[in-house]
Design a protein around this motif. Structure first.
Motif: not given
Length: 400
Positions: A213-216, A237-246, A253-257, A292-302
């Protein structure tokens, strides 16, 4: 009690101001406790009243000193007793190996990665070591079993950890699925386990991570302040990870935040890349975004690698950074400051991550029945030259 120590403290206290009393007594007692000169493992150290009387200081002063030593796991009280005792892990029945530090790779590889990332990983390790040393508790790296370990090998491995260590601190995970050794360890709830830099919902302790949350809020707040509204977030794209971890940093996840923080906007788009071949993914996806009509003027790399790959792709299209498009990264790896242009990014509090993880581990030792908890720290902006105010000339060219 050591009479020479008391006399030395009394003489020194006459020469200092009142507000220096607590740190002075603390430092002197710390040395004596570590050298085990104040008391043997079977004897109590002086009570608060006794030491206050000997040094001719207020009891509250000594109480503050003892509280600090107790918080650092150096002294303790036995049940139903008022006396304080030196914490001696070996003689009080604690595990001689101290805390097991579980690395997903060999320590030599961990060190090499730390060098490549500007000591980011090693800074986490430094924080853990410093906190463990302050409490006089060993911190021992242990090996992760191979993915193809047999069930018997896994049982023996977990039994060895249980018999020799106070618990486990996980530094990352292998991001492999399935991971039978890690899965079995994560299901073991009879000793404390703390994870650093990856989240979990498992029942055995807690996690210390960077707050999504703070990061976003930090990222979007900075870009909005510069006048950017059409923002593209580059994620793997997230790989499959250990069950129980995020995996907190894939698109879902970012859309959720974004929704949780009220920052979701139709002007925010995503550039999803493969986990490994992200350069090729960016090359394939960036032209439709820019057209696109709404071309980005800024990118944020994760992460900084994604951000720098975006910059390279934009430069190949004769776009200027930051005059035409701004780019922000995450992680502050060594190459970020050396990049052309130097990359603006977010810096993780890596030392604090490690230090806090060991502190949280000690809290779970004191309260083994406490519910699992997650501590989330905040990153900070590291501004360089890859971000600037929104370019209206670029808007006119692209009709945005």
């Amino acid at each position: 009690m050591d009479t020479m120590l008391v006399n030395h403290l009394q003489e020194t206290l006459r020469l200092i101001r009142r507000n220096q009393t607590v740190p002075l007594i603390y430092e002197k007692l710390l040395v004596e406790i570590r050298e085990k000169r104040l008391a043997s493992a079977e004897e109590a150290i002086p009570s608060v009243a006794e030491l206050a009387k000997s040094l001719r200081v207020a009891r509250q002063t000594i109480q503050k000193v003892y509280d600090r030593l107790a918080a650092e796991n150096l002294i303790y009280r036995r049940p139903n007793e008022r006396n304080w005792y030196i914490r001696n892990l070996r003689q009080s029945g604690s595990k001689s190996g101290g805390i097991a530090l579980l690395l997903p790779i060999a320590f030599s590889e961990y060190y090499c990665i730390s060098q490549e990332s500007g000591q980011r990983h090693f800074s986490i390790y430094s924080g853990m070591v410093d906190r463990a040393m302050a409490a006089h508790v060993p911190l021992t790296p242990i090996r992760m079993l191979p993915l193809d370990a047999t069930a018997d090998e896994i049982r023996e491995w977990i039994a060895h950890i249980r018999d020799n260590y106070l618990g486990v601190i996980h530094v990352g995970n292998r991001t492999r699925h399935p991971d039978p050794p890690l899965a079995a360890l994560c299901r073991t709830a009879d000793f404390p386990q703390i994870s650093v830099n990856w989240e979990n919902d498992l029942p055995w302790g807690g996690a210390v991570t960077i707050s999504p949350e703070s990061t976003i809020r930090t990222v979007l707040g900075h870009l909005y302040e510069l006048g950017h509204r059409n923002i593209c977030i580059a994620v793997r794209r997230a790989p499959e990870v250990q069950e129980g971890s995020y995996v907190f940093w894939d698109r879902a996840a970012i859309e959720k935040v974004l929704h949780q923080t009220g920052l979701f906007s139709r002007h925010i788009t995503f550039l999803e890349t493969d986990w490994h071949n992200f350069d090729e993914s960016i090359e394939e996806a960036i032209d439709p975004l820019l057209g696109s009509p709404a071309a980005p003027t800024a990118f944020w790399g994760r992460n900084d690698h994604l951000a720098m790959a975006v910059i390279h792709a934009l430069k190949r299209r004769k776009l200027r950074i930051p005059e035409d498009i701004s780019v922000l990264g995450f992680g502050d790896i060594r190459e970020a400051a050396l990049h052309e242009p130097p990359l603006s990014t977010l810096r993780n509090p890596t030392y604090e991550l490690g230090y806090t993880a060991v502190s949280q581990f000690f809290e779970h030792l004191k309260k083994p029945d406490a519910a699992p908890s997650a501590i989330r720290l905040q990153p900070s902006l590291c501004l360089r030259e890859s971000c600037s105010r929104r370019s209206h000339a670029f808007d006119q060219i692209h009709g945005t």
